[in-house]
Write a protein that holds these residues in place. Sequence first.
Motif, PDB file in Angstrom:
ATOM      1  N   GLY A  37       0.820  -1.212   0.000  1.00 55.08           N
ATOM      2  CA  GLY A  37       0.000   0.000   0.000  1.00 55.08           C
ATOM      3  C   GLY A  37       0.847   1.252   0.000  1.00 55.08           C
ATOM      4  O   GLY A  37       0.563   2.213  -0.728  1.00 55.08           O
ATOM      5  N   GLU A  38       1.915   1.266   0.816  1.00 52.39           N
ATOM      6  CA  GLU A  38       2.795   2.437   0.835  1.00 52.39           C
ATOM      7  C   GLU A  38       3.509   2.603  -0.495  1.00 52.39           C
ATOM      8  O   GLU A  38       3.614   3.721  -1.021  1.00 52.39           O
ATOM      9  N   ALA A  39       4.004   1.499  -1.072  1.00 53.66           N
ATOM     10  CA  ALA A  39       4.675   1.580  -2.376  1.00 53.66           C
ATOM     11  C   ALA A  39       3.702   2.058  -3.454  1.00 53.66           C
ATOM     12  O   ALA A  39       4.070   2.851  -4.336  1.00 53.66           O
ATOM     13  N   MET A  40       2.464   1.593  -3.392  1.00 57.31           N
ATOM     14  CA  MET A  40       1.457   2.023  -4.357  1.00 57.31           C
ATOM     15  C   MET A  40       1.196   3.525  -4.241  1.00 57.31           C
ATOM     16  O   MET A  40       1.159   4.245  -5.249  1.00 57.31           O
ATOM     17  N   ASN A  41       1.027   4.013  -3.009  1.00 58.76           N
ATOM     18  CA  ASN A  41       0.786   5.445  -2.819  1.00 58.76           C
ATOM     19  C   ASN A  41       1.931   6.271  -3.396  1.00 58.76           C
ATOM     20  O   ASN A  41       1.709   7.296  -4.064  1.00 58.76           O
ATOM     21  N   GLN A  42       3.151   5.836  -3.128  1.00 60.52           N
ATOM     22  CA  GLN A  42       4.314   6.564  -3.614  1.00 60.52           C
ATOM     23  C   GLN A  42       4.324   6.593  -5.145  1.00 60.52           C
ATOM     24  O   GLN A  42       4.616   7.632  -5.761  1.00 60.52           O
ATOM     25  N   SER A  43       3.981   5.475  -5.762  1.00 58.77           N
ATOM     26  CA  SER A  43       3.944   5.405  -7.226  1.00 58.77           C
ATOM     27  C   SER A  43       2.810   6.249  -7.792  1.00 58.77           C
ATOM     28  O   SER A  43       2.972   6.914  -8.827  1.00 58.77           O
ATOM     29  N   LEU A  44       1.659   6.241  -7.122  1.00 59.63           N
ATOM     30  CA  LEU A  44       0.536   7.071  -7.576  1.00 59.63           C
ATOM     31  C   LEU A  44       0.893   8.551  -7.540  1.00 59.63           C
ATOM     32  O   LEU A  44       0.527   9.313  -8.436  1.00 59.63           O
ATOM     33  N   MET A  45       1.635   8.960  -6.505  1.00 62.03           N
ATOM     34  CA  MET A  45       2.012  10.377  -6.417  1.00 62.03           C
ATOM     35  C   MET A  45       2.963  10.770  -7.536  1.00 62.03           C
ATOM     36  O   MET A  45       2.875  11.878  -8.077  1.00 62.03           O
ATOM     37  N   ALA A  46       3.847   9.863  -7.914  1.00 61.53           N
ATOM     38  CA  ALA A  46       4.721  10.134  -9.052  1.00 61.53           C
ATOM     39  C   ALA A  46       3.894  10.293 -10.325  1.00 61.53           C
ATOM     40  O   ALA A  46       4.155  11.191 -11.138  1.00 61.53           O
ATOM     41  N   GLU A  47       2.877   9.448 -10.491  1.00 61.33           N
ATOM     42  CA  GLU A  47       2.019   9.535 -11.669  1.00 61.33           C
ATOM     43  C   GLU A  47       1.202  10.821 -11.688  1.00 61.33           C
ATOM     44  O   GLU A  47       0.807  11.303 -12.750  1.00 61.33           O
ATOM     45  N   CYS A  48       0.968  11.397 -10.502  1.00 62.47           N
ATOM     46  CA  CYS A  48       0.244  12.670 -10.411  1.00 62.47           C
ATOM     47  C   CYS A  48       1.153  13.871 -10.680  1.00 62.47           C
ATOM     48  O   CYS A  48       0.687  15.016 -10.676  1.00 62.47           O
ATOM     49  N   GLY A  49       2.438  13.636 -10.887  1.00 69.97           N
ATOM     50  CA  GLY A  49       3.358  14.715 -11.210  1.00 69.97           C
ATOM     51  C   GLY A  49       4.092  15.303 -10.033  1.00 69.97           C
ATOM     52  O   GLY A  49       4.762  16.337 -10.173  1.00 69.97           O
ATOM     53  N   LEU A  50       3.994  14.667  -8.868  1.00 70.89           N
ATOM     54  CA  LEU A  50       4.728  15.146  -7.699  1.00 70.89           C
ATOM     55  C   LEU A  50       6.124  14.527  -7.678  1.00 70.89           C
ATOM     56  O   LEU A  50       6.321  13.399  -8.142  1.00 70.89           O
ATOM     57  N   ARG A  51       7.083  15.266  -7.130  1.00 71.20           N
ATOM     58  CA  ARG A  51       8.453  14.762  -7.028  1.00 71.20           C
ATOM     59  C   ARG A  51       8.554  13.883  -5.798  1.00 71.20           C
ATOM     60  O   ARG A  51       8.516  14.360  -4.651  1.00 71.20           O
ATOM     61  N   VAL A  52       8.649  12.593  -6.021  1.00 68.99           N
ATOM     62  CA  VAL A  52       8.797  11.605  -4.955  1.00 68.99           C
ATOM     63  C   VAL A  52       9.894  10.630  -5.382  1.00 68.99           C
ATOM     64  O   VAL A  52      10.194  10.503  -6.574  1.00 68.99           O
ATOM     65  N   PRO A  53      10.505   9.910  -4.439  1.00 67.32           N
ATOM     66  CA  PRO A  53      11.499   8.911  -4.838  1.00 67.32           C
ATOM     67  C   PRO A  53      10.846   7.799  -5.656  1.00 67.32           C
ATOM     68  O   PRO A  53       9.793   7.279  -5.286  1.00 67.32           O
ATOM     69  N   ALA A  54      11.463   7.435  -6.755  1.00 70.97           N
ATOM     70  CA  ALA A  54      10.917   6.379  -7.609  1.00 70.97           C
ATOM     71  C   ALA A  54      11.034   5.024  -6.907  1.00 70.97           C
ATOM     72  O   ALA A  54      12.092   4.666  -6.393  1.00 70.97           O
ATOM     73  N   VAL A  55       9.933   4.281  -6.874  1.00 71.57           N
ATOM     74  CA  VAL A  55       9.941   2.940  -6.294  1.00 71.57           C
ATOM     75  C   VAL A  55      10.586   1.980  -7.288  1.00 71.57           C
ATOM     76  O   VAL A  55      10.219   1.933  -8.460  1.00 71.57           O
ATOM     77  N   ARG A  56      11.546   1.190  -6.797  1.00 70.39           N
ATOM     78  CA  ARG A  56      12.238   0.238  -7.658  1.00 70.39           C
ATOM     79  C   ARG A  56      11.863  -1.207  -7.390  1.00 70.39           C
ATOM     80  O   ARG A  56      11.876  -2.042  -8.285  1.00 70.39           O
ATOM     81  N   GLU A  57      11.521  -1.509  -6.146  1.00 74.69           N
ATOM     82  CA  GLU A  57      11.276  -2.913  -5.817  1.00 74.69           C
ATOM     83  C   GLU A  57      10.619  -3.029  -4.448  1.00 74.69           C
ATOM     84  O   GLU A  57      10.877  -2.222  -3.554  1.00 74.69           O
ATOM     85  N   VAL A  58       9.752  -4.030  -4.306  1.00 73.96           N
ATOM     86  CA  VAL A  58       9.289  -4.484  -2.999  1.00 73.96           C
ATOM     87  C   VAL A  58       9.785  -5.915  -2.846  1.00 73.96           C
ATOM     88  O   VAL A  58       9.548  -6.764  -3.718  1.00 73.96           O
ATOM     89  N   CYS A  59      10.500  -6.180  -1.756  1.00 71.29           N
ATOM     90  CA  CYS A  59      11.120  -7.491  -1.591  1.00 71.29           C
ATOM     91  C   CYS A  59      11.199  -7.829  -0.099  1.00 71.29           C
ATOM     92  O   CYS A  59      10.684  -7.083   0.739  1.00 71.29           O
ATOM     93  N   GLN A  60      11.837  -8.936   0.222  1.00 68.78           N
ATOM     94  CA  GLN A  60      12.092  -9.311   1.607  1.00 68.78           C
ATOM     95  C   GLN A  60      13.592  -9.328   1.876  1.00 68.78           C
ATOM     96  O   GLN A  60      14.367  -9.825   1.058  1.00 68.78           O
ATOM     97  N   ILE A  61      13.978  -8.756   3.022  1.00 62.51           N
ATOM     98  CA  ILE A  61      15.356  -8.823   3.496  1.00 62.51           C
ATOM     99  C   ILE A  61      15.317  -9.358   4.920  1.00 62.51           C
ATOM    100  O   ILE A  61      14.653  -8.765   5.785  1.00 62.51           O
TER     101      ILE A  61
END
Length: 247
Positions: A37-61
């Motif tokens: 959900g957090e990664a999705m929100n961040q990606s949606l904000m980028a699509e809206c034209g806001l400057r946010v860090p680009a999401v590259r991956e969701v994984c497990q560490i």
Amino acid sequence: MQLDRVIAVRNSKTIYHDGDQCVKVFGNGYSLSDVLGEAMNQSLMAECGLRVPAVREVCQINDRWTIVSEYVRGLTLAQEMRAYPERRDDCFRLMAALQRTIHQKRCARLPQLKEKLAARIARADIAPAMRESFLARLACLPGGECICHGEFKPSNVIREPDGALCILDWHRAARGDGAADAAQAYVAFLLKDEPENAERYIACFAREAGTTEGEIRAWIPVVAAAGMALGNARERRTLHDRILKNA
């Protein structure tokens, strides 16, 4: 991945710098749906034209869910104000203008802020009569379709070397009334024990947005009541003592 440089530790999340990547590792209490959900929100904000860090991956560490994003260079406005106190008012003006820009955007895929606040108040650690009172207040406040960050504060804004402003931490994003989001910024300052900055900021935002401080203040007790479901013991005590006991 070299997780040897900690940038920050926030609410059971540890954030690392690894080359050109920012690695946010979530505690065991976070589900996959929380992290997606957090990664999705961040990606949606980028699509809206806001400057946010680009999401590259969701994984497990180490069996913990992790978001890997672009590493953004620069100082947060919180770091800048600590290093250069004389820039405080300039930083507030930048913040207010940036928050106003966020509110001018729209994203129908975000949840409604009033629904999120109502759910938090319903489970808040407050007396039942107080809970009902704040739910009634919330019902009378305006809705809206503005993008609301939900935790807008100086530590969530990075000024990049070229002057661009990048916005972090979109896990509480919703759509609603911009005055509610300004009230959430006010509460964030109080939780840092910065009441003077809280007052300065909403005055600055009201001027920038062409609204009144009264419209923002109407939301503050409701936002504080909702915060009683989220904060730690110190934060809940601050919310009670500074806002709720006199609301």
